[in-house]
Design a protein around this motif. Structure first.
Motif, mmCIF file in Angstrom:
data_model
loop_
_atom_site.group_PDB
_atom_site.id
_atom_site.type_symbol
_atom_site.label_atom_id
_atom_site.label_comp_id
_atom_site.label_asym_id
_atom_site.label_seq_id
_atom_site.Cartn_x
_atom_site.Cartn_y
_atom_site.Cartn_z
ATOM 1 N N ALA A 1 36.640 18.997 -14.327
ATOM 2 C CA ALA A 1 35.304 19.200 -14.905
ATOM 3 C C ALA A 1 35.120 18.261 -16.094
ATOM 4 N N ASP A 2 34.597 17.047 -15.836
ATOM 5 C CA ASP A 2 34.400 16.065 -16.919
ATOM 6 C C ASP A 2 33.381 16.560 -17.934
ATOM 7 N N GLU A 3 32.286 17.128 -17.413
ATOM 8 C CA GLU A 3 31.258 17.621 -18.332
ATOM 9 C C GLU A 3 30.629 18.860 -17.737
ATOM 10 N N ILE A 4 30.502 19.909 -18.564
ATOM 11 C CA ILE A 4 29.761 21.094 -18.109
ATOM 12 C C ILE A 4 28.727 21.405 -19.180
ATOM 13 N N GLY A 5 27.706 22.168 -18.815
ATOM 14 C CA GLY A 5 26.694 22.476 -19.808
ATOM 15 C C GLY A 5 25.605 23.335 -19.214
ATOM 16 N N VAL A 6 24.575 23.595 -20.036
ATOM 17 C CA VAL A 6 23.469 24.434 -19.570
ATOM 18 C C VAL A 6 22.257 23.555 -19.318
ATOM 19 N N LEU A 7 21.312 24.117 -18.511
ATOM 20 C CA LEU A 7 20.149 23.343 -18.098
ATOM 21 C C LEU A 7 18.976 23.628 -19.023
ATOM 22 N N ARG A 8 18.845 22.793 -20.049
ATOM 23 C CA ARG A 8 17.614 22.837 -20.848
ATOM 24 C C ARG A 8 16.673 21.836 -20.191
ATOM 25 N N LEU A 9 15.662 21.369 -20.942
ATOM 26 C CA LEU A 9 14.785 20.350 -20.371
ATOM 27 C C LEU A 9 15.621 19.103 -20.089
ATOM 28 N N GLU A 10 16.504 18.785 -21.038
ATOM 29 C CA GLU A 10 17.534 17.774 -20.793
ATOM 30 C C GLU A 10 18.839 18.566 -20.630
ATOM 31 N N HIS A 11 19.862 17.978 -19.994
ATOM 32 C CA HIS A 11 21.145 18.681 -19.890
ATOM 33 C C HIS A 11 21.756 18.816 -21.282
ATOM 34 N N GLU A 12 22.336 19.987 -21.558
ATOM 35 C CA GLU A 12 22.935 20.209 -22.875
ATOM 36 C C GLU A 12 24.418 20.542 -22.685
ATOM 37 N N PRO A 13 25.332 19.592 -23.013
ATOM 38 C CA PRO A 13 26.763 19.829 -22.766
ATOM 39 C C PRO A 13 27.296 21.005 -23.585
ATOM 40 N N LYS A 14 28.250 21.765 -23.007
ATOM 41 C CA LYS A 14 28.885 22.902 -23.689
ATOM 42 C C LYS A 14 30.388 22.794 -23.460
ATOM 43 N N LYS A 15 31.157 23.534 -24.277
ATOM 44 C CA LYS A 15 32.621 23.565 -24.105
ATOM 45 C C LYS A 15 33.003 24.509 -22.961
ATOM 46 N N SER A 16 32.218 25.620 -22.841
ATOM 47 C CA SER A 16 32.608 26.618 -21.838
ATOM 48 C C SER A 16 31.380 27.392 -21.355
ATOM 49 N N ILE A 17 31.429 27.826 -20.087
ATOM 50 C CA ILE A 17 30.345 28.654 -19.530
ATOM 51 C C ILE A 17 30.997 29.883 -18.913
ATOM 52 N N SER A 18 30.525 31.071 -19.343
ATOM 53 C CA SER A 18 31.223 32.285 -18.861
ATOM 54 C C SER A 18 30.339 33.076 -17.904
ATOM 55 N N ALA A 19 30.891 34.178 -17.401
ATOM 56 C CA ALA A 19 30.251 34.977 -16.348
ATOM 57 C C ALA A 19 28.804 35.312 -16.682
ATOM 58 N N GLY A 20 27.949 35.289 -15.649
ATOM 59 C CA GLY A 20 26.556 35.671 -15.835
ATOM 60 C C GLY A 20 25.642 34.504 -16.141
ATOM 61 N N ASN A 21 26.233 33.326 -16.452
ATOM 62 C CA ASN A 21 25.375 32.224 -16.871
ATOM 63 C C ASN A 21 25.165 31.185 -15.774
ATOM 64 N N VAL A 22 24.189 30.308 -15.988
ATOM 65 C CA VAL A 22 23.864 29.247 -15.041
ATOM 66 C C VAL A 22 24.118 27.905 -15.730
ATOM 67 N N GLY A 23 24.728 26.951 -15.015
ATOM 68 C CA GLY A 23 25.004 25.673 -15.672
ATOM 69 C C GLY A 23 25.146 24.536 -14.682
ATOM 70 N N TYR A 24 25.570 23.381 -15.195
ATOM 71 C CA TYR A 24 25.774 22.217 -14.328
ATOM 72 C C TYR A 24 27.187 21.682 -14.538
ATOM 73 N N LEU A 25 27.675 20.941 -13.543
ATOM 74 C CA LEU A 25 29.031 20.396 -13.592
ATOM 75 C C LEU A 25 28.971 18.946 -13.102
ATOM 76 N N ILE A 26 29.554 18.035 -13.885
ATOM 77 C CA ILE A 26 29.643 16.640 -13.444
ATOM 78 C C ILE A 26 31.123 16.273 -13.386
ATOM 79 N N SER A 27 31.578 15.831 -12.218
ATOM 80 C CA SER A 27 32.998 15.476 -12.139
ATOM 81 C C SER A 27 33.189 14.187 -11.349
ATOM 82 N N GLY A 28 32.162 13.344 -11.353
ATOM 83 C CA GLY A 28 32.281 12.037 -10.701
ATOM 84 C C GLY A 28 32.446 12.110 -9.202
#
Length: 595
Positions: free
Chosen positions: A233-260
Motif C-alpha cells: 500500500a504505497d498510498e492510502i487515504g480518504v476521498l475528499r474533493l481531492e484525494h487526501e492521504p492518511k496514515k491509516s484507515i480503520s473499520a467502517g470507513n471508505v478510502g482509496y489505495l494506490i499501489s502501482g
C-alpha cells in the motif's frame, strides 16, 4: 467509528440526486464557494452534457451536530436503468439510503427497483420529498404514494428543495440520527471490499474500497483474495474533493489505495482486500455477476488500431465494471470485439467514451441479444451474434430471452402503450392503479424487441411521462430466423440479424431500401438482397454509373453504336465479377434507425 455514517442517494432519473449532493457538500463546507459548481460530482463532460449520472462517486464530508463531529461518506448513484449495476455496488458499501422522490412527478419505475435493491441489503431508508418549491408540486399525494410503498410514518418524510436549499439541514440531521453507524471490529484481520476503481495514467490503478473489519496502514503488504495478487500500500487515504492521504484507515470507513497496479485485469470489483501475514477467513459477499442484455461488435475503423482498441477497452472496463468483451473477427470488418452491454444507453455511452477519452474511432455493428440454439441432440448453443448461428437443418429450435417490463404512466396513455407492447410481441400480465391517474402495467416481452428504439417510442407516446424498468425472466421457444443481407451474392455478416419470422419480410424489405440509398453507386450494378437461408425475400438494385460511349457517334449506322454498347456491357460484366463494394459506416447505423 460510532460517529461515521455511510449512505447513498437513490432515485429515478431527474429527481434531483446530483443537486441534492451539491447542497450537502455546500452545507457541510466540504467545498469552498469558489470551487462550487452545479453537479459537482458528475466530473465527466459526457455526464454534464446529457445531465445524467453515469458513474457512482464517493466523497467524505464532516458535519457537526450538538457539539459532536460526524464523518459522512456519501456514495452517489446513477438513476438510469442501464446503470443499475453501479447502484448495486454503491448500496453494498452503505448502511443507509436517501430515497429521493420528485414532488411533481411522484414515484416512478426506477425508484421502486432501486428501493428494492436497498431493502435487500437491509439499508435504513430515509424518504425525501424533493422539489416542493415547484408550482406543480403535489406534496400530499406523493407523500401518500411513499407511505404506500415503504410503510413509513407521514412525519418521517422530509420535505426539501435541493435547488433552493430548503430542508437540507433536516436531511443531515436525519442521516446522523437514523442511519446506523457501521459495525465492525478494528482489531480483527483486515476485510475490505473493492467497490470501484479508476485508471490514473501516472500512478496506475486507484482502488476505492470500504473497510468492514480491521484496519489498513500505509506501507502494509495486502492481498486481493480473488486474484491472489499481493501489493504494497504505497498510498492510502480518504476521498475528499481531492484525494487526501492518511496514515491509516480503520473499520467502517471508505478510502482509496494506490499501489502501482499496472494491469487492469488484476482489479476485480467486489473483491476482498486483506493482509498477507494475517489474512481474513471471511470473504466479503461481492456483487452479483453482470448480466449483459445487449450484444454488439465494436471494430476499429483502421484495422491497424486493433491493439490500441484492446488497451482502451481494458482501461474503460476498470472504470465501468459492467462492460464485458471478447475478441471476434468478421469477414467484412476484420478484427474487433464482441461486447456485452446493460442496455442501449450503456452502449451509446461506451462508444462516446472510447471516442472522447481514448481518441478511438470505432464502428458498432447491429446490436442483438443472446439466443439459445437447441441442436438436434439437445445441446444448448449460446448465440450472441448472427454469424454464430448454425444452419437451420442442424438445430431443432431457437429460444429467445424474455423480460418482465414494468411501465408506470399516466392513465390517459394506457391505450397507446398497450398497442406499442402488443406490436413488440408483448403480453400484458397485470394492470394496477397506483392512484386515480397513475397506472402500473406489467408486460412480458421478448428482449430482442425492446433493444432498438422501444424506450424512445415509449417516451414519445406518453409525452415523457412513462418510466420503464425490466428484469430477465428466462428463455422461451420462438420462431426465429437468420436474415442475411447479400451484396452481389456475397453475404455481409455485419448486417445480418436474427429476427422473428413474422417480421422478417418487412425487416428485409426496409433494410434493402435503406441500403440502396446509402451505398454509393459504382461503375457496375449492385444487387442488394435479403435472404432467409437460400430463399430471397427482397431485392433492390443500385444502378450503375455509365459512361456515354456513344458520344463520338453522331449519326452513322446503328450497328456501330451496338458494337460499342456490347463492348461496354462485357466490361461491366467482368467488372462486376471482380469489383468490391465499399460499405460506408452510415449503412451499419441504418439498421438501428429503420423506423
Amino acid at each position: 467509528m460510532k460517529n461515521t455514517r455511510n449512505f447513498c442517494i437513490i432515485a429515478h432519473i431527474d429527481h434531483g440526486k446530483s443537486t441534492l449532493a451539491d447542497r450537502l457538500l455546500e452545507f457541510t463546507h466540504t467545498v469552498s464557494d469558489r470551487d462550487m459548481q452545479a453537479q459537482l460530482l458528475d466530473n465527466m463532460d459526457l455526464e454534464r452534457e446529457r445531465g445524467i449520472t453515469i458513474k457512482s462517486h464517493a466523497i467524505q464530508m464532516d458535519y457537526e451536530l450538538n457539539g459532536e463531529k460526524y464523518t459522512l461518506n456519501l456514495i452517489d448513484t446513477p438513476g438510469h436503468v442501464d446503470f443499475s449495476y453501479e447502484v448495486s455496488r454503491s448500496i453494498a458499501a452503505c448502511e443507509g439510503a436517501l430515497l429521493v422522490v420528485d414532488a411533481a412527478q411522484g414515484i416512478e419505475a426506477q425508484t421502486i427497483s432501486n428501493l428494492y435493491l436497498a431493502l435487500e441489503h437491509d439499508l435504513e431508508i430515509i424518504p425525501v420529498l424533493n422539489k416542493i418549491d415547484l408550482p406543480g408540486a403535489m406534496p400530499d399525494e406523493v407523500s401518500d404514494q411513499i407511505i404506500d410503498l415503504i410503510g413509513c410514518e407521514k412525519e418521517s418524510i422530509i420535505h426539501a428543495s435541493a435547488k433552493e436549499g430548503i430542508g437540507v439541514t433536516d436531511i443531515l440531521e436525519a442521516i446522523v440520527s437514523r442511519v446506523p453507524s457501521p459495525e465492525g471490529d478494528p482489531d480483527e484481520p483486515l476485510q475490505a471490499m473493492i467497490f470501484d476503481s479508476v485508471f490514473n495514467p501516472y500512478r496506475g490503478i486507484e482502488v476505492f474500497f470500504r473497510v468492514f473489519n480491521g484496519s489498513l496502514n500505509k506501507g502494509d503488504k495486502v492481498k486481493f483474495v480473488n486474484t491472489g495478487k499481493t501489493y504494497e500500500a504505497d498510498e492510502i487515504g480518504v476521498l475528499r474533493l481531492e484525494h487526501e492521504p492518511k496514515k491509516s484507515i480503520s473499520a467502517g470507513n471508505v478510502g482509496y489505495l494506490i499501489s502501482g497496479i499496472k494491469v487492469a485485469k488484476e482489479v476485480k470489483v467486489g473483491d476482498t482486500i486483506t493482509h498477507v501475514d494475517r489474512p481474513t477467513q471471511r470473504q466479503v459477499k461481492g456483487f452479483e455477476d453482470v448480466k449483459p442484455m445487449v450484444f454488439a461488435g465494436i471494430y476499429p475503423v483502421e484495422t491497424s488500431e486493433f491493439e490500441e482498441l484492446r488497451a482502451s477497452m481494458e482501461k474503460l472496463q476498470l472504470n465501468d465494471a459492467s462492460l464485458i468483451w471478447e475478441p471476434e473477427t468478421s469477414a467484412a470488418l476484420g478484427f474487433g470485439f464482441r461486447c456485452g452491454f446493460l442496455g442501449m444507453l450503456h452502449m451509446e455511452i461506451v462508444q462516446e467514451r472510447l471516442e472522447r477519452e481514448f481518441d478511438m474511432t470505432v464502428i458498432t455493428t447491429v446490436p442483438s441479444v443472446r439466443f439459445h440454439a437447441i441442436e438436434n441432440d439437445g445441446n444448448i448453443l449460446k448465440v450472441s451474434a448472427p454469424s454464430e448461428l448454425p444452419e437451420s437443418n442442424l438445430i431443432s429450435h431457437i429460444e429467445e430471452p424474455f423480460i418482465r417490463a414494468q411501465i408506470i404512466s399516466k392513465a390517459e396513455f394506457i391505450g397507446p402503450i398497450i398497442a406499442l407492447c402488443m406490436d413488440k410481441r408483448g403480453e400484458i400480465k397485470n394492470q394496477v392503479y397506483l392512484t386515480s391517474n397513475r397506472v402500473e402495467l406489467t408486460f412480458e416481452i421478448p428482449l430482442a424487441e425492446i433493444v432498438f428504439d422501444f424506450f424512445d417510442k415509449l417516451k414519445t407516446i406518453s409525452r415523457g411521462y412513462a418510466s420503464l424498468d425490466y428484469e430477465l425472466i428466462g428463455y422461451r421457444r420462438s420462431d426465429m430466423v437468420k436474415l442475411d443481407i447479400m451484396l452481389n451474392g456475397d453475404k455481409v455478416d455485419a448486417l445480418s440479424a436474427i429476427v422473428h419470422r413474422d417480421k422478417a419480410y418487412e425487416w428485409g424489405k426496409r433494410l434493402c431500401e435503406k441500403l440502396k440509398e446509402l451505398i454509393p453507386r459504382q461503375m457496375f450494378e449492385i444487387a442488394v438482397q435479403a435472404a432467409i437461408g437460400t430463399k430471397i425475400i427482397a431485392r433492390e438494385s443500385v444502378k450503375a454509373m455509365r459512361k456515354n460511349v456513344l458520344a463520338k457517334c453522331y449519326g452513322g449506322d446503328i450497328s456501330r453504336k451496338r458494337k460499342l454498347l456490347e463492348k461496354q456491357k462485357k466490361g461491366k460484366k467482368r467488372m462486376r465479377q471482380v469489383g468490391n463494394v465499399e460499405i460506408p459506416q452510415e449503412a451499419f447505423m441504418a439498421v438501428l434507425k429503420l423506423d
